[in-house]
Design an enzyme around this catalytic site. Structure first.
Site, PDB file in Angstrom:
ATOM      1  CB  CYS A   1       5.714  -1.882  16.566  1.00 34.77           C
ATOM      2  SG  CYS A   1       7.622  -1.450  16.108  1.00 34.77           S
TER       3      CYS A   1
ATOM      4  CB  CYS B   1       2.775   7.925   3.291  1.00 33.59           C
ATOM      5  SG  CYS B   1       3.444   6.630   4.466  1.00 33.59           S
TER       6      CYS B   1
ATOM      7  CB  CYS C   1       7.088  -4.843   8.822  1.00 36.12           C
ATOM      8  SG  CYS C   1       8.291  -3.674  10.015  1.00 36.12           S
TER       9      CYS C   1
ATOM     10  CB  CYS D   1       2.529  -0.973  13.878  1.00 37.62           C
ATOM     11  SG  CYS D   1       2.967  -0.695  12.144  1.00 37.62           S
TER      12      CYS D   1
ATOM     13  CD  GLU E   1      -2.945  -1.004   2.130  1.00 32.59           C
ATOM     14  OE1 GLU E   1      -4.076  -1.459   1.894  1.00 32.59           O
ATOM     15  OE2 GLU E   1      -2.722  -0.733   3.445  1.00 32.59           O
TER      16      GLU E   1
HETATM   17  N1  SAH Z   1       9.400   1.001  10.242  1.00 31.29           N
HETATM   18  C1  SAH Z   1       9.521   2.574  10.144  1.00 31.29           C
HETATM   19  C2  SAH Z   1       8.604   3.097   9.167  1.00 31.29           C
HETATM   20  C3  SAH Z   1       7.091   2.980   9.629  1.00 31.29           C
HETATM   21  S1  SAH Z   1       6.644   4.604   9.893  1.00 31.29           S
HETATM   22  C4  SAH Z   1       9.385   3.240  11.644  1.00 31.29           C
HETATM   23  O1  SAH Z   1       9.099   2.600  12.403  1.00 31.29           O
HETATM   24  O2  SAH Z   1       9.767   4.448  11.630  1.00 31.29           O
HETATM   25  C5  SAH Z   1       5.072   4.673  10.510  1.00 31.29           C
HETATM   26  C6  SAH Z   1       4.959   5.397  11.755  1.00 31.29           C
HETATM   27  O3  SAH Z   1       3.615   5.209  12.070  1.00 31.29           O
HETATM   28  C7  SAH Z   1       5.792   4.957  12.811  1.00 31.29           C
HETATM   29  O4  SAH Z   1       6.180   6.066  13.616  1.00 31.29           O
HETATM   30  C8  SAH Z   1       4.850   4.028  13.683  1.00 31.29           C
HETATM   31  O5  SAH Z   1       5.514   3.948  14.926  1.00 31.29           O
HETATM   32  C9  SAH Z   1       3.598   4.761  13.517  1.00 31.29           C
HETATM   33  N2  SAH Z   1       2.515   3.957  13.756  1.00 31.29           N
HETATM   34  C10 SAH Z   1       2.504   2.698  13.769  1.00 31.29           C
HETATM   35  N3  SAH Z   1       1.145   2.357  14.069  1.00 31.29           N
HETATM   36  C11 SAH Z   1       0.504   3.324  14.429  1.00 31.29           C
HETATM   37  C12 SAH Z   1      -0.639   3.529  14.803  1.00 31.29           C
HETATM   38  N4  SAH Z   1      -1.850   2.258  14.921  1.00 31.29           N
HETATM   39  N5  SAH Z   1      -1.188   4.789  15.174  1.00 31.29           N
HETATM   40  C13 SAH Z   1      -0.395   5.739  14.933  1.00 31.29           C
HETATM   41  N6  SAH Z   1       0.799   5.549  14.452  1.00 31.29           N
HETATM   42  C14 SAH Z   1       1.446   4.247  14.294  1.00 31.29           C
END
Ligand code: SAH
Length: 398
Positions: free
Chosen positions: A142, A131, A138, A145, A118
């Site tokens: 986390c 984006c 991944c 996420c 996506e």
């Molecule tokens: N793996 C990289 C790139 C992903 S960026 C990183 O972790 O930076 C995507 C961003 O959205 C990251 O800051 C991630 O922590 C955040 N994110 C992930 N799930 C989320 C959610 N459910 N709500 C808000 N932000 C989220």
């Protein structure tokens, strides 16, 4: 150093069948392709420049319109190569104008039906941010996420990363001769529809370093997609050993997914922290090449109800970042089906933001965009059967 995703013999075989796409190719990849198509060594530089112009400035999707390339060469190229891009399998448009595209990548072998990723476009009055994803799935897991619930399938090639930009530009009317969609929002007059790129889609960019680096090079090259490096941001959960190299080799802006100010909690939220704890991460930020007050590092902090959103957390955040040229981006948690967290209350977010602001940091709370189509931060996933049945708005076979 080659960034081609497959061994050359395999590539040759597919090239013989005219199946390899040069859309999104780096200069080096194009030079190799031209040599393979029989272009004499002395012509290659000039031909690469011509093709680059057609691919990145004109948005060409076939060799046909390349009037300054001889017919014979165009035919030779078409015999071996295409300029096909990944297909848009589904397009969803949020109430707020955010767009999400589901893209099907070319199969990498006989067993592969074509992985899907996506990519999200977020229009604002003064900019349009794309984006992009760097991996299918991944490895980081986390817990807040959604992408983390999907196993890593594979890294994207540089071409596949760059194609996300080409696809968005075409769809948004950013190439000469293309029009913005009737139902679309794009930034104000005279601005490029895609003016900023953030590597904040699916995947961990620093676990796909070489391809992300090559993609940034093409996106920022004046003869390529020609976006300023200040408008390209790579976000990492904290792959410390790659950070210095990222700054040195790409000059991209850096964003860190911090989310917690104590190792005990960060170990849980961002398991990568067990490998590279907060102190090591901040030391790498201190040393990030090119960081300055004019080029600040963004710290992303997702607001999770009763988990990381107390005033004490805010004060500790400010203490930790002291001396680093930083911006803090508070991200209200975006819910997704089955998520084990909730978003902090607005009062709590405002209080947190106030403490950070009083300490002298810009601390914008990121307005959630595209939540209704699961396009907001952390909501991306390429498991799509349901999505396709429900929300196929446009299918582009081209
Ligand atoms: N793996 C990289 C790139 C992903 S960026 C990183 O972790 O930076 C995507 C961003 O959205 C990251 O800051 C991630 O922590 C955040 N994110 C992930 N799930 C989320 C959610 N459910 N709500 C808000 N932000 C989220």
């Amino acid at each position: 150093m080659s960034t081609l995703a497959e061994p050359l013999e395999q590539l040759d075989d597919r090239a013989n069948r005219g199946q390899v796409s040069l859309a999104g190719a780096t200069r080096r990849e194009l030079a190799a392709a031209l040599a393979g198509a029989g272009v004499p060594e002395r012509e290659i530089r000039m031909r690469v420049a011509q093709l680059w112009h057609w691919i990145y400035h004109a948005g060409a999707t076939s060799f046909e319109p390349m009037a300054n390339v001889s017919k014979v060469l165009r035919a030779a190229l078409a015999e071996h190569f295409t300029l096909a891009r990944p297909k848009i399998v589904a397009e969803q448009i949020s109430r707020d104008g955010t767009r999400k595209w589901l893209l099907r990548l070319d199969p990498t072998g006989a067993q592969d039906k074509g992985a899907e990723v996506e990519c999200v476009y977020i229009p604002e009055s003064d900019r349009g941010t794309l984006c992009v994803s760097s991996q299918v799935g991944c490895t980081l897991s986390c817990g807040f996420c959604r992408t983390g619930t999907q196993k890593l399938v594979r890294n994207l090639t540089a071409r596949e990363i760059i194609c996300q930009v080409l696809i968005a530009r075409e769809r948004l009317g950013d190439f000469p001769g293309t029009l913005p969609p009737d139902d679309g929002l794009v930034p104000g007059e005279g601005l490029r529809a895609v003016s900023n790129i953030v590597f904040m889609g699916m995947g961990e960019p620093l676990y796909n370093f070489a391809n992300v680096r090559d993609a940034v090079a093409v996106i920022s090259d004046g003869d390529g997609l020609a976006l300023s490096k200040r408008r390209i941001t790579v976000s990492t959960a904290g792959v410390v050993p790659r950070m210095e190299e990222l700054g040195r080799e790409t000059g991209a802006m850096l964003a860190i997914s911090l989310h917690a100010v104590r190792d005990e909690l960060r170990d849980k939220l961002v398991p990568l922290n067990k490998k590279y704890p907060i102190n090591d991460l901040l030391a790498a930020c201190w040393a990030y090449p090119g960081a300055s007050n004019a080029r600040r590092i963004t710290f992303e902090y997702v607001m999770l109800k009763d988990i990381n959103d107390s005033p004490a957390d805010a004060r500790e955040l400010v203490r930790l970042l002291k001396g680093i040229p930083a911006k803090i981006n508070l991200i209200p948690f975006n819910p997704w089906p089955g998520a084990p967290y909730e978003c902090s209350d607005w009062g709590r977010i405002e209080k947190f933001s106030g403490i950070v602001f009083d300490a002298g940091y810009a601390s914008p709370v990121r307005t959630p965009r595209g939540r209704d189509i699961l396009a907001a931060c952390g909501q991306l996933k390429s498991e799509t059967e349901k999505l396709r049945a429900r929300a196929r708005l446009a299918v582009h076979e081209g």
